[in-house]
Design an enzyme around this catalytic site. Structure first.
Site, PDB file in Angstrom:
ATOM      1  N   HIS A 126       0.872  -1.175   0.000  1.00  0.00           N
ATOM      2  CA  HIS A 126       0.000   0.000   0.000  1.00  0.00           C
ATOM      3  C   HIS A 126       0.908   1.223   0.000  1.00  0.00           C
ATOM      4  CE1 HIS A 126      -3.169  -2.748   1.994  1.00  0.00           C
ATOM      5  NE2 HIS A 126      -3.390  -2.654   0.694  1.00  0.00           N
ATOM      6  N   GLU A 129       1.615   3.480   3.044  1.00  0.00           N
ATOM      7  CA  GLU A 129       2.135   2.852   4.260  1.00  0.00           C
ATOM      8  C   GLU A 129       3.646   2.758   4.094  1.00  0.00           C
ATOM      9  OE1 GLU A 129      -0.144  -0.742   4.793  1.00  0.00           O
ATOM     10  OE2 GLU A 129      -2.047   0.356   4.661  1.00  0.00           O
ATOM     11  N   HIS A 233       3.300  -3.571   6.563  1.00  0.00           N
ATOM     12  CA  HIS A 233       2.185  -2.644   6.369  1.00  0.00           C
ATOM     13  C   HIS A 233       2.233  -1.573   7.458  1.00  0.00           C
ATOM     14  CE1 HIS A 233      -0.483  -5.133   3.562  1.00  0.00           C
ATOM     15  NE2 HIS A 233       0.561  -5.901   3.786  1.00  0.00           N
ATOM     16  N   GLU A 327       2.066  -5.397  10.609  1.00  0.00           N
ATOM     17  CA  GLU A 327       1.632  -4.001  10.735  1.00  0.00           C
ATOM     18  C   GLU A 327       2.556  -3.331  11.743  1.00  0.00           C
ATOM     19  OE1 GLU A 327      -0.885  -2.567   9.119  1.00  0.00           O
ATOM     20  OE2 GLU A 327      -2.078  -4.237   8.316  1.00  0.00           O
TER      21      GLU A 327
END
Length: 522
Positions: A126, A129, A233, A327
């Site tokens: 993404h 990110e 991420h 993440e």
């Protein structure tokens, strides 16, 4: 130092029943920190009061965001400066024509090391990110500058090929804005597709048009058999593991349910490895009051929220690669001055996670002559997601301690079942010899020549060879302090040196070194 532990011996077991050992450096040999070093950064301690450390090379890489041109210059300069540890290649281009660079960091950057796993990190799928993108650049820098001074990093690079793709979505990154913690600007590729919803899906048909970036990844992991992968991420602080999707027909339940893989124990362990070595993740604290909290800093993907077309499910189901979504920041694109803090938080996790590729079972599948069998299909009994061998007959599978049965299938060979044992942090080496399902054709014996040419006397042919399946390998309790030696082998049966520390040699050469001395007959 990181922790204080005894040096361990990696005990490895052949299917023939012989065990030997490879010494692997443990945490007490990891010189990431040193009391007499001036570059130790305060803020997070490992075991006891010893500080966590980072050795920056600020002349080459600073804690700032690097656009695509800056990143390209850094990667090219790095591979020119460290040609024996790095190799730079592109797996394709983005929609707007930006190269999808991958840097290999290894003691054998240009050639696959026989019997040693390939692993990967992917960042910035993404585009907005951005923290993972910079973490991976600093990961490259840390590995190459630590190789000669840190025994653990040297061991890791001597025994692993690490492929790092800092940015899978450089077009989205170019459209993103520093300081933006939320929102979707730059998330998608330049055609407006979410790349983490763009892969084939096992549970539901994915009708989204495949994008160049996605196709590049699919072709990449089809060519290289990766054992372990992490996808970085931002927007949360959690390690999320497969499955991301669910067989349930609808996503409309108020509370999502877990969708567990047959290797759920392994995925939880991998996720905990990252979370527990992270400075904050394992606390499970929510990023915002309205955001969910995650027990121990990990979650099943579908239990968090189900999605179709995710990259980690594709890696696992289609290619047997165990990928975890990491993440790493509550803010998707935080100010650059915070990047050092994120590196400090994630550095140890990123290293320890990759080392888990050396857990479980690994080995070769070969024919009776010692030749490798490519694309043999393997499965751990009771775990229905399989994996396959490389063109060299190699295989790897991350497993937790226990006794297992390996099921092996290959075209033209009799299926095999082999029992084996895995112990804590000691990889088991299991070599499997397959027997042909039909005897090899005998050379025809010509009879006396006739005027009509040569004829074959069918009665002069050899009788078919009868193949008997090798008895399933015995398993035995493996001591963690010393190698196990079975009574049927000489007590000084040593592992040939080139098996565990050389990138050279063929499967045949490696197995030949074991042939005479490591024989077990039931």
């Amino acid at each position: 130092m990181l922790t204080t532990k005894q040096t361990v011996l990696a005990v490895v077991t052949l299917c023939t029943g012989i065990a030997f050992a490879i010494q692997v450096p443990t945490s007490d040999q990891i010189s990431i920190a040193s009391n007499d070093r001036s570059d130790v950064l305060p803020g997070f301690g490992g075991a006891g009061d010893e500080p966590r450390a980072y050795r920056p090379d600020t002349s080459s890489l600073d804690f700032v965001y690097h656009n695509h041109e800056d990143m390209t210059r850094y990667l090219r300069a790095t591979t020119a400066r460290y040609p024996n540890l790095t190799a730079l290649y592109s797996i394709g281009k983005s929609v707007q024509g930006r190269e999808l660079w991958v840097m290999v960091v290894s003691a054998s950057p240009y050639e696959h090391m026989l019997g040693k796993p390939d692993v990967k990190y992917i960042g910035n799928i993404h585009g907005n990110e951005a923290v993972g993108r910079e973490l991976l650049l600093h990961m490259i820098q840390y590995l190459i500058t630590s190789y000669t001074t840190d025994p653990y990093i040297k061991w890791l690079l001597d025994n692993t090929r690490i492929h790092i793709l800092p940015s899978l979505n450089p077009d989205g990154y170019a459209a993103s804005k520093e300081g933006t913690c939320d929102g979707g600007q730059g998330r998608y590729n330049s055609r407006g597709f979410d790349l983490n919803r763009n892969f084939p899906d096992y549970f539901k048909q994915n009708n989204k048009r495949s994008q160049p970036e996605t196709e590049a990844v699919k072709e990449w992991i089809n060519k290289i058999q990766f054992v372990l992968s992490g996808s970085l991420h931002g927007g949360a602080l959690v390690a999320s593991y497969p499955y991301d999707n669910t067989p349930n027909a609808m996503f409309n339940s108020y509370v999502s349910q877990p969708s567990l893989t047959p290797d759920d124990d392994v995925f939880k362990h991998l996720s905990l490895t990252y979370a527990n070595n992270h400075a904050k993740m394992s606390r499970g604290v929510a990023c915002k009051s309205a955001s969910p909290s995650f027990e121990n800093g990990i979650t099943n993907g579908a239990a968090w929220y189900p999605l179709t077309g995710g990259m980690q499910d594709y890696n696992y189901i289609w290619h047997g690669c165990m990928e975890v979504t990491l993440e790493v920041s509550c803010c998707k694109f935080p100010p650059a001055y915070e990047l050092r803090k994120y590196w400090d938080d994630n550095q140890l996790s990123m290293i320890k996670f990759l080392a888990e590729a050396h857990r479980g079972v690994q080995g070769f599948v070969m024919d009776p002559n010692g030749g490798p069998i490519e694309r043999a299909q393997l499965k751990i009994k009771g775990r229905d997601v399989g994996f396959s061998t490389t063109k060299y007959g190699e295989f790897w599978r991350i497993l937790m301690p226990g006794v297992y049965k390996l099921e092996v299938f290959a075209d033209g060979f009799v299926p095999r079942d082999v029992d084996f044992m895995v112990v804590e942090q000691h990889p088991t080496l299991l070599n499997v010899t397959m027997q042909p399902s039909k005897p090899p054709p005998s050379s025809p014996v010509p009879s006396e020549s006739s005027g009509l040419g040569e004829r074959i006397d069918e009665h002069s042919q050899q009788k078919p060879t009868v193949y008997q399946s090798t008895t399933t390998a015995r398993t035995a309790a493996i001591a963690t302090s010393s190698p196990t030696v079975f009574n049927s082998a000489p007590s000084n049966a040593d592992l040939p040196q080139y098996l565990h520390n050389s990138a050279n040699g063929t499967t045949q050469e490696i197995l030949q070194g074991l042939k005479d001395r490591l024989v077990f007959t039931n």
